[in-house]
Write an enzyme that holds these catalytic residues in place. Structure first.
Site, PDB file in Angstrom:
ATOM      1  CD  GLU A 291      -2.906   1.161   0.218  1.00 36.28           C
ATOM      2  OE1 GLU A 291      -2.873   2.057  -0.632  1.00 36.28           O
ATOM      3  OE2 GLU A 291      -3.742   0.251   0.216  1.00 36.28           O
ATOM      4  CG  ASP A 295      -1.015   5.007  -1.164  1.00 35.04           C
ATOM      5  OD1 ASP A 295      -1.711   4.558  -2.099  1.00 35.04           O
ATOM      6  OD2 ASP A 295      -1.351   4.925   0.027  1.00 35.04           O
ATOM      7  CB  SER A 502      -5.460   1.569  -2.665  1.00 34.79           C
ATOM      8  OG  SER A 502      -5.871   1.448  -1.340  1.00 34.79           O
TER       9      SER A 502
END
Length: 582
Positions: A291, A295, A502
């Site tokens: 994650e 990002d 995401s």
């Protein structure tokens, strides 16, 4: 030493009762009907177990803050873009003196000294104290237990319900940790590794006139730059900034970013990011997170050299059920918000790729967190959240209020009206709704005025479709969308494919960081809270997505259509069009 004001308050409370019962009988603040789904009772909480207990006080002039937020965010208003300073926001959210004296007197009557707070916000609207379980149970007329997550070894100390003396309900918005069971493990719902999806080791960075066919299945920064029309823009490293908020002991790797840029954005070689550790957050460079890397690689890869900051937010100290003294909180939204609102200078854009089913969030907790996003907006920051990866709802979609009615399950914080929620798309010619994209209507937050026309238009078009399964007066989300499948991410030196909203949220955040850079270069300020702009003059700056839907709860969910819809919002950004509109 207690202040004279606090001593006077303590005397007044003590005259009525040594424990402040002169404030009236206990009334329930929040309670669950049953242990929240996914958790089970384990054991009584040790009486001397220590909680970092947060008291969020009623903000004195919050309605006035919302008036300022509306004015500085409305493109047609004469104050548009004239955001407030930290000091101005603090003055508006500071509690009334009566609130401070009443709450501090109550705490002191229970042997708690507010002068020794672990944390007190600069506005005075929040106080964090060390409180033992035995003290908390008396303070809140509650019973704390240890609960275990059924699918892993996470434990939390929580209560099924808590109460406050009657008079304090007008002074205290939230006490935590109490009934919020979310826990960090429940937050990570908006990304997933796609093990069977194709990957590429590098990308052709030549100037594309149109996205190549490979972008239908494999997304790289170059795909997004061409698809969303940013390839011709070169930003400055000095005008604006972008923040990525991370949780769950997820660490963004500097080495993986170097590898990513060398393979997919060689012109940005040498671009880095800074890491800020919040509430004991770590920065273990030998343990990169999917994650976190997703990002930061895509915010840097699309917005570089604009400065990027990764906020590594802690909040999950280990809890051993038979331990007696360690602290344990597990409420990261508040931890991060308390930190960032205390900073003098903050990024103009934030992206967060975490969320939870709205019905798992106590109402008092959700409203407190949502209102603090409004504070960030008033200061000139744009807040993006991914909309979730379960369509209109995952699991059995039964309500947890004791009625067990099948209803769509909206996501928090995406349903907060003060954030910009980002849905997902797939494909390039044309883009269409990706089936897992979260979207729908909040059950907690009413529809804000800025989206009245767009939402009522959609509801009129679908007629009785899904009638009774959603709140047709609630805040609709998402607001916008971006690609959500096949993102090429470097983790521990290896390229993997990652999907989820995401991926969509940092993509949109990077594009709006570019728009901030452009606007500031022309003498303007940062865009701040975006939704009033998106729902009015900027709505034509998006590529309308009119096909696909977001199934869930045994239904086809909501269908994309012309204009706004609760699958992809107004669609995906066209940077050049938006430049002309901002």
């Amino acid at each position: 030493m207690l202040s004279p004001l606090l001593l006077l308050s303590l005397v007044a409370v003590s005259l009525a009762s040594p424990l402040g019962r002169g404030l009236g009988d206990f009334q329930v603040k929040h309670a669950w009907d049953a242990v929240p789904a996914g958790w089970e009772y384990h054991s009584p909480a040790p009486a001397d177990h220590v909680l970092h207990m947060h008291f969020a006080l009623k903000q004195g002039k919050f309605d006035e803050l919302l008036r300022h937020l509306a004015e500085v965010s409305e493109p047609q208003h004469e104050r548009y873009g004239q955001h407030l300073s930290k000091e101005e926001v603090d003055a508006l959210v500071a509690p009334h003196p009566d609130t401070l004296s009443t709450v501090e007197g109550w705490l002191a009557a229970h042997g708690l000294d507010p002068e020794n707070a672990i944390h007190r916000s600069s506005s005075g609207d929040s106080i964090t104290l060390k409180v033992s379980v035995s003290q908390a149970e008396k303070l809140l007329d509650s019973k704390y237990n240890v609960y275990r997550a059924k699918d892993d070894s996470e434990y939390v100390v929580r209560t099924m319900g808590y109460s406050l003396p009657e008079a304090l309900h007008d002074h205290i918005n939230l006490v935590s940790p109490t009934t919020y069971f979310g826990g960090l493990q429940r937050m990570k719902t908006t990304s997933f590794v796609e093990p069977d999806a194709p990957t590429v080791e590098s990308a052709d960075e030549s100037d594309f006139a149109i996205p190549p066919a490979s972008c239908n299945t494999v997304i790289t920064p170059e795909c997004l730059r061409v698809l969303y029309n940013t390839a011709g823009y070169t930003p400055s490293a000095k005008r604006t900034s972008l923040g990525v908020v991370g949780y769950l002991e997820e660490y963004a790797s500097n080495a993986d970013l170097r590898t990513f840029l060398s393979r997919f954005r060689s012109d940005l070689a040498g671009t880095t990011f800074s890491t800020v550790r919040v509430n004991g957050g770590g920065n273990n460079q030998s343990d990169p997170g999917v994650e976190a890397n997703l990002d930061i690689q895509y915010t840097v890869g699309l917005s570089g050299p604009i400065p990027n900051t990764y906020y590594s937010t802690g909040g999950r100290p280990p809890f051993v059920p038979d331990s007696t003294t360690p602290t344990n909180t597990n409420e990261p939204y508040l931890d991060w918000l308390n930190f960032i609102l205390g900073q003098k200078t903050i990024p103009h854009v934030f992206t967060t790729s975490y969320g939870e089913p709205e019905q798992t969030i106590p109402k008092d907790y959700a409203i407190t967190v949502c209102n603090r996003f409004a504070e960030l907006g008033a200061r000139g920051s744009s807040i993006f959240f991914s909309s979730g990866d379960f369509g209109v709802g995952g699991g059995d979609c039964l309500t947890n209020d004791g009625t067990n009615v099948r209803r769509f399950q909206p996501t928090f914080p995406a349903g907060c009206p003060f954030v910009t929620a980002v849905g997902g798309t797939v494909g390039t010619n044309p883009e269409t709704t990706v089936g897992f994209t979260g979207g729908g209507f909040s059950n907690l937050f009413p529809r804000p005025k800025y989206q009245d026309a767009a939402v009522t238009g959609y509801l009129g078009a679908i007629g009785n479709s899904n009638a009774g399964l959603f709140n047709n007066t609630g805040r609709g989300y998402p607001d916008v969308a971006a690609q959500g499948r096949g993102f090429q991410v470097v983790v521990a030196g290896r390229v993997i494919s990652v999907g989820g909203t995401s991926a969509s949220s940092p993509t949109i955040a990077a594009i709006f960081a570019l728009l901030n850079d452009y606007r500031i270069s022309r003498g303007g300020g940062p865009l701040g809270f975006l939704n009033p702009l998106i729902y009015s003059t900027a709505r034509t700056g998006f590529n309308d997505i009119t096909t696909g839907n977001n199934p869930g709860c045994g239904t086809n969910g909501f269908a994309a259509r012309a204009g706004w819809d609760p699958a992809t919002g107004f669609g995906t950004p066209d940077f050049v069009k938006l430049q002309a509109l901002v």
